[in-house]
Design an enzyme around this catalytic site. Sequence first.
Site, PDB file in Angstrom:
ATOM      1  N   LEU A 129      43.885  39.270  33.045  1.00 19.13           N
ATOM      2  CA  LEU A 129      43.217  39.259  34.209  1.00 19.13           C
ATOM      3  C   LEU A 129      41.807  38.737  34.468  1.00 19.13           C
ATOM      4  CD1 LEU A 129      43.893  43.235  35.238  1.00 19.13           C
ATOM      5  CD2 LEU A 129      45.422  41.383  36.009  1.00 19.13           C
ATOM      6  N   ASP A 130      41.328  38.268  35.525  1.00 13.69           N
ATOM      7  CA  ASP A 130      39.981  37.909  35.769  1.00 13.69           C
ATOM      8  C   ASP A 130      39.075  38.940  35.189  1.00 13.69           C
ATOM      9  OD1 ASP A 130      40.904  35.405  36.344  1.00 13.69           O
ATOM     10  OD2 ASP A 130      40.473  35.645  38.615  1.00 13.69           O
ATOM     11  N   ARG A 131      37.923  38.601  34.801  1.00 12.59           N
ATOM     12  CA  ARG A 131      36.816  39.589  34.463  1.00 12.59           C
ATOM     13  C   ARG A 131      36.396  40.452  35.643  1.00 12.59           C
ATOM     14  NH1 ARG A 131      31.259  40.226  34.075  1.00 12.59           N
ATOM     15  NH2 ARG A 131      30.841  38.599  35.539  1.00 12.59           N
ATOM     16  N   THR A 133      38.290  41.404  38.020  1.00 13.61           N
ATOM     17  CA  THR A 133      39.435  42.157  38.613  1.00 13.61           C
ATOM     18  C   THR A 133      39.926  43.348  37.769  1.00 13.61           C
ATOM     19  OG1 THR A 133      40.576  39.780  39.284  1.00 13.61           O
ATOM     20  CG2 THR A 133      42.236  41.963  39.242  1.00 13.61           C
ATOM     21  N   ARG A 237      42.791  34.945  45.014  1.00 11.05           N
ATOM     22  CA  ARG A 237      41.412  34.861  45.655  1.00 11.05           C
ATOM     23  C   ARG A 237      41.503  33.772  46.453  1.00 11.05           C
ATOM     24  NH1 ARG A 237      38.000  36.038  40.270  1.00 11.05           N
ATOM     25  NH2 ARG A 237      35.999  35.630  41.609  1.00 11.05           N
TER      26      ARG A 237
END
Length: 303
Positions: A129-131, A133, A237
């Site tokens: 996961l993105d930082r 998210t 996104r």
Amino acid sequence: MRDGVGASRVAVGDGRFASLQDFLVARFPKVHDWPRRLARGEVIDAQGRPADGAAPCSPGMAFWYWREPPRETPVPFDIDILFQDERLIVVDKPHFLASVPGGRHLMETALVRLKQRLGLDGLVPMHRLDRETAGVLVFIVQPATRHAYHCVLRDRLAYKVYEAVAPWRPELALPLVCRSRLEEPAGRDFMQMQVVPGEPNAETLVELIAPVAAGSPPAPLAHYRLTPRTGRKHQLRAQMNALGLPIAGDRIYPALWPEPPPEAEPDYSQPLQLLAREFAFTDPIGGEARRFVSRRRLALAAA
């Protein structure tokens, strides 16, 4: 492993060096404390023994060393463990905590925190996961099963559901399936995935859950359910932004926020309103149905 961080490998390429220390200084010219590291046994040889900095260094030799942890401000949010057995560990990752080490983030990552907490040096993420998210993040415990679990993602056999808060466009007919081609541009804008003409390589089902009471004209908000059927970088996104629905709190879309100076205190007041709500698949090892659901709530949706 040391404090949950694995050693980095460096191999000696072409050219001979009078000593290992000479090689390290030439290979990493910005590191100025190799004598101290060598004296403390922080460089090891292929047999796992502390390397002698004065020993000859020839092509083909390999060594391991530990990166000096960068100065990191502790992320003041805990990881909640949703599930644990002998094969998998599933956590509810908070916003602002990176999944794995990279760039400026080493110790303050979900992977290193879990290794330190559980003592499982072989732990690896099944996905990332993105930082920015939050939500469900799955880790693989046993090295022998990594390939089988990674094939679940490769073959698109996982069912993933996200939630987001973004602008509300009443004129946009929902639900809709967003299909687009996403490409990563070169140069300084590499952070922002671009929607370009061509064969679609990203697909997401976008559904409206409800308008958000906290939103007010001229920019009312809504709570959305997003079901990706592919897994491109920044897919949700970038696609939401292309629909005119940039996710609230996004520091990359539609425009990059300026990078704060290194000495600035982190701002945790506006987390990205994107949550990995659900992650489900058939276990490739045991055959059982796996389904994990986040207990977190998006702040604006809760409002």
